[in-house]
Design a protein around this motif. Structure first.
Motif, PDB file in Angstrom:
ATOM      1  N   ALA A 106       0.777  -0.987   0.007  1.00 26.95           N
ATOM      2  CA  ALA A 106       0.129  -0.071   0.049  1.00 26.95           C
ATOM      3  C   ALA A 106       1.013   1.416  -0.002  1.00 26.95           C
ATOM      4  O   ALA A 106       0.445   2.185  -0.764  1.00 26.95           O
ATOM      5  CB  ALA A 106      -0.833   0.027   1.179  1.00 26.95           C
ATOM      6  N   ILE A 107       1.874   1.166   0.830  1.00 25.66           N
ATOM      7  CA  ILE A 107       2.916   2.495   0.880  1.00 25.66           C
ATOM      8  C   ILE A 107       3.540   2.552  -0.614  1.00 25.66           C
ATOM      9  O   ILE A 107       3.669   3.629  -0.874  1.00 25.66           O
ATOM     10  CB  ILE A 107       3.811   2.324   2.055  1.00 25.66           C
ATOM     11  CG1 ILE A 107       3.121   2.246   3.246  1.00 25.66           C
ATOM     12  CG2 ILE A 107       4.988   3.192   1.816  1.00 25.66           C
ATOM     13  CD1 ILE A 107       3.974   1.806   4.513  1.00 25.66           C
ATOM     14  N   GLU A 108       3.934   1.351  -1.237  1.00 23.91           N
ATOM     15  CA  GLU A 108       4.623   1.568  -2.437  1.00 23.91           C
ATOM     16  C   GLU A 108       3.655   2.142  -3.662  1.00 23.91           C
ATOM     17  O   GLU A 108       3.958   2.986  -4.485  1.00 23.91           O
ATOM     18  CB  GLU A 108       4.907  -0.069  -2.905  1.00 23.91           C
ATOM     19  CG  GLU A 108       5.858  -0.060  -4.087  1.00 23.91           C
ATOM     20  CD  GLU A 108       6.383  -1.459  -4.589  1.00 23.91           C
ATOM     21  OE1 GLU A 108       6.403  -1.562  -5.460  1.00 23.91           O
ATOM     22  OE2 GLU A 108       6.805  -1.759  -3.409  1.00 23.91           O
ATOM     23  N   SER A 109       2.368   1.846  -3.406  1.00 24.46           N
ATOM     24  CA  SER A 109       1.471   2.241  -4.330  1.00 24.46           C
ATOM     25  C   SER A 109       1.111   3.746  -4.100  1.00 24.46           C
ATOM     26  O   SER A 109       0.887   4.760  -5.195  1.00 24.46           O
ATOM     27  CB  SER A 109      -0.077   1.565  -4.300  1.00 24.46           C
ATOM     28  OG  SER A 109      -0.723   2.023  -2.981  1.00 24.46           O
ATOM     29  N   LEU A 110       1.382   4.449  -2.938  1.00 17.90           N
ATOM     30  CA  LEU A 110       1.529   5.777  -2.710  1.00 17.90           C
ATOM     31  C   LEU A 110       2.499   6.462  -3.317  1.00 17.90           C
ATOM     32  O   LEU A 110       2.297   7.541  -3.780  1.00 17.90           O
ATOM     33  CB  LEU A 110       1.570   6.158  -1.323  1.00 17.90           C
ATOM     34  CG  LEU A 110       0.493   5.967  -0.292  1.00 17.90           C
ATOM     35  CD1 LEU A 110       0.785   6.133   1.216  1.00 17.90           C
ATOM     36  CD2 LEU A 110      -0.785   6.855  -0.622  1.00 17.90           C
ATOM     37  N   SER A 111       3.632   5.805  -3.853  1.00 14.91           N
ATOM     38  CA  SER A 111       4.761   6.544  -4.198  1.00 14.91           C
ATOM     39  C   SER A 111       4.427   6.861  -5.601  1.00 14.91           C
ATOM     40  O   SER A 111       5.327   7.809  -6.332  1.00 14.91           O
ATOM     41  CB  SER A 111       5.877   5.724  -4.325  1.00 14.91           C
ATOM     42  OG  SER A 111       5.708   4.438  -4.925  1.00 14.91           O
TER      43      SER A 111
ATOM     44  N   SER B  75      -5.500   7.006  -4.063  1.00 17.84           N
ATOM     45  CA  SER B  75      -6.353   6.091  -3.333  1.00 17.84           C
ATOM     46  C   SER B  75      -7.478   6.533  -2.814  1.00 17.84           C
ATOM     47  O   SER B  75      -7.629   7.830  -2.102  1.00 17.84           O
ATOM     48  CB  SER B  75      -5.412   5.089  -2.641  1.00 17.84           C
ATOM     49  OG  SER B  75      -5.984   4.612  -1.520  1.00 17.84           O
ATOM     50  N   ALA B  76      -8.605   5.908  -2.594  1.00 24.27           N
ATOM     51  CA  ALA B  76      -9.714   6.344  -1.917  1.00 24.27           C
ATOM     52  C   ALA B  76      -9.654   6.061  -0.384  1.00 24.27           C
ATOM     53  O   ALA B  76     -10.454   6.608   0.330  1.00 24.27           O
ATOM     54  CB  ALA B  76     -10.784   5.478  -2.320  1.00 24.27           C
ATOM     55  N   ASN B  77      -8.636   5.574  -0.141  1.00 23.67           N
ATOM     56  CA  ASN B  77      -8.330   5.158   1.410  1.00 23.67           C
ATOM     57  C   ASN B  77      -7.391   6.230   2.030  1.00 23.67           C
ATOM     58  O   ASN B  77      -6.849   5.913   3.108  1.00 23.67           O
ATOM     59  CB  ASN B  77      -7.588   3.833   1.628  1.00 23.67           C
ATOM     60  CG  ASN B  77      -8.702   2.594   1.088  1.00 23.67           C
ATOM     61  OD1 ASN B  77      -9.903   2.748   1.652  1.00 23.67           O
ATOM     62  ND2 ASN B  77      -8.263   1.767   0.610  1.00 23.67           N
ATOM     63  N   VAL B  78      -7.259   7.265   1.415  1.00 25.07           N
ATOM     64  CA  VAL B  78      -6.394   8.272   1.890  1.00 25.07           C
ATOM     65  C   VAL B  78      -7.080   9.482   2.267  1.00 25.07           C
ATOM     66  O   VAL B  78      -7.969   9.956   1.610  1.00 25.07           O
ATOM     67  CB  VAL B  78      -5.159   8.828   0.857  1.00 25.07           C
ATOM     68  CG1 VAL B  78      -4.388   9.993   1.358  1.00 25.07           C
ATOM     69  CG2 VAL B  78      -4.200   7.738   0.548  1.00 25.07           C
ATOM     70  N   LYS B  79      -7.045  10.022   3.542  1.00 24.67           N
ATOM     71  CA  LYS B  79      -7.577  11.108   3.874  1.00 24.67           C
ATOM     72  C   LYS B  79      -6.707  12.064   4.557  1.00 24.67           C
ATOM     73  O   LYS B  79      -5.700  11.492   5.343  1.00 24.67           O
ATOM     74  CB  LYS B  79      -8.687  10.819   4.896  1.00 24.67           C
ATOM     75  CG  LYS B  79      -9.931  10.161   4.299  1.00 24.67           C
ATOM     76  CD  LYS B  79     -11.396   9.878   5.290  1.00 24.67           C
ATOM     77  CE  LYS B  79     -12.146   9.257   4.315  1.00 24.67           C
ATOM     78  NZ  LYS B  79     -13.372   9.051   5.236  1.00 24.67           N
ATOM     79  N   PRO B  80      -6.992  13.558   4.705  1.00 28.04           N
ATOM     80  CA  PRO B  80      -5.950  14.131   5.461  1.00 28.04           C
ATOM     81  C   PRO B  80      -6.303  14.196   6.838  1.00 28.04           C
ATOM     82  O   PRO B  80      -7.365  13.762   7.452  1.00 28.04           O
ATOM     83  CB  PRO B  80      -6.617  15.669   5.010  1.00 28.04           C
ATOM     84  CG  PRO B  80      -7.640  15.496   4.258  1.00 28.04           C
ATOM     85  CD  PRO B  80      -7.757  14.175   3.786  1.00 28.04           C
TER      86      PRO B  80
ATOM     87  N   PHE C 252      -1.441  13.023   6.502  1.00 26.32           N
ATOM     88  CA  PHE C 252      -2.430  12.349   5.825  1.00 26.32           C
ATOM     89  C   PHE C 252      -2.543  10.741   6.516  1.00 26.32           C
ATOM     90  O   PHE C 252      -1.590  10.432   7.284  1.00 26.32           O
ATOM     91  CB  PHE C 252      -2.021  11.871   4.340  1.00 26.32           C
ATOM     92  CG  PHE C 252      -2.269  13.238   3.663  1.00 26.32           C
ATOM     93  CD1 PHE C 252      -3.264  13.663   2.950  1.00 26.32           C
ATOM     94  CD2 PHE C 252      -1.063  13.952   3.654  1.00 26.32           C
ATOM     95  CE1 PHE C 252      -3.547  14.793   2.357  1.00 26.32           C
ATOM     96  CE2 PHE C 252      -1.105  15.164   2.942  1.00 26.32           C
ATOM     97  CZ  PHE C 252      -2.311  15.799   2.475  1.00 26.32           C
ATOM     98  N   ARG C 253      -3.504   9.903   6.362  1.00 22.72           N
ATOM     99  CA  ARG C 253      -3.620   8.558   6.716  1.00 22.72           C
ATOM    100  C   ARG C 253      -3.987   7.884   5.618  1.00 22.72           C
ATOM    101  O   ARG C 253      -4.906   8.176   4.763  1.00 22.72           O
ATOM    102  CB  ARG C 253      -4.361   8.441   7.945  1.00 22.72           C
ATOM    103  CG  ARG C 253      -6.001   8.846   7.770  1.00 22.72           C
ATOM    104  CD  ARG C 253      -6.725   7.418   7.648  1.00 22.72           C
ATOM    105  NE  ARG C 253      -8.243   7.457   7.690  1.00 22.72           N
ATOM    106  CZ  ARG C 253      -8.926   6.933   6.691  1.00 22.72           C
ATOM    107  NH1 ARG C 253      -8.252   6.248   5.576  1.00 22.72           N
ATOM    108  NH2 ARG C 253     -10.214   7.085   6.521  1.00 22.72           N
ATOM    109  N   LEU C 254      -3.362   6.433   5.808  1.00 19.64           N
ATOM    110  CA  LEU C 254      -3.950   5.645   4.599  1.00 19.64           C
ATOM    111  C   LEU C 254      -4.557   4.331   5.441  1.00 19.64           C
ATOM    112  O   LEU C 254      -3.785   3.909   6.379  1.00 19.64           O
ATOM    113  CB  LEU C 254      -2.486   5.241   3.912  1.00 19.64           C
ATOM    114  CG  LEU C 254      -2.610   3.719   3.081  1.00 19.64           C
ATOM    115  CD1 LEU C 254      -3.832   4.229   1.686  1.00 19.64           C
ATOM    116  CD2 LEU C 254      -1.399   3.546   2.617  1.00 19.64           C
TER     117      LEU C 254
END
Length: 84
Positions: free
Chosen positions: A28-33, A39-44, A51-53
């Motif tokens: 999941a962290i690699e996809s953030l790069s 991602s729909a799972n990311v919010k401030p 941010f949080r994933l």
């Protein structure tokens, strides 16, 4: 593409997890790069500049250093205690 840097607290938290969960979180962290906002799972975070994933019951707390394109993973943990 964004670089990813882990703070010591995050490295320790990931190392203590079950290997299957470690893989899910690192993927999941690699996809953030690629795009830290896609991602729909990311919010401030409320009241903070991070941010949080969401990865299942776990949360990855991170901040962005926009000027150098770096994602700094601050902490990883279960949903209930990560925001304290």
């Amino acid at each position: 593409m964004w670089a990813v840097r882990f703070e010591r607290k995050a490295v320790k938290a990931i190392a203590a997890m079950h290997p299957r969960m470690q893989k899910r979180i690192t993927d999941a962290i690699e996809s953030l790069s690629v795009d830290p906002f896609a991602s729909a799972n990311v919010k401030p975070l409320a009241g903070s500049a991070g941010f949080r994933l969401r990865v299942g019951e776990y949360r990855v707390i991170y901040r962005l250093e926009n000027e150098v394109l770096v994602i700094v993973v601050i902490d990883v943990g279960p949903r209930g205690g990560i925001y304290r």
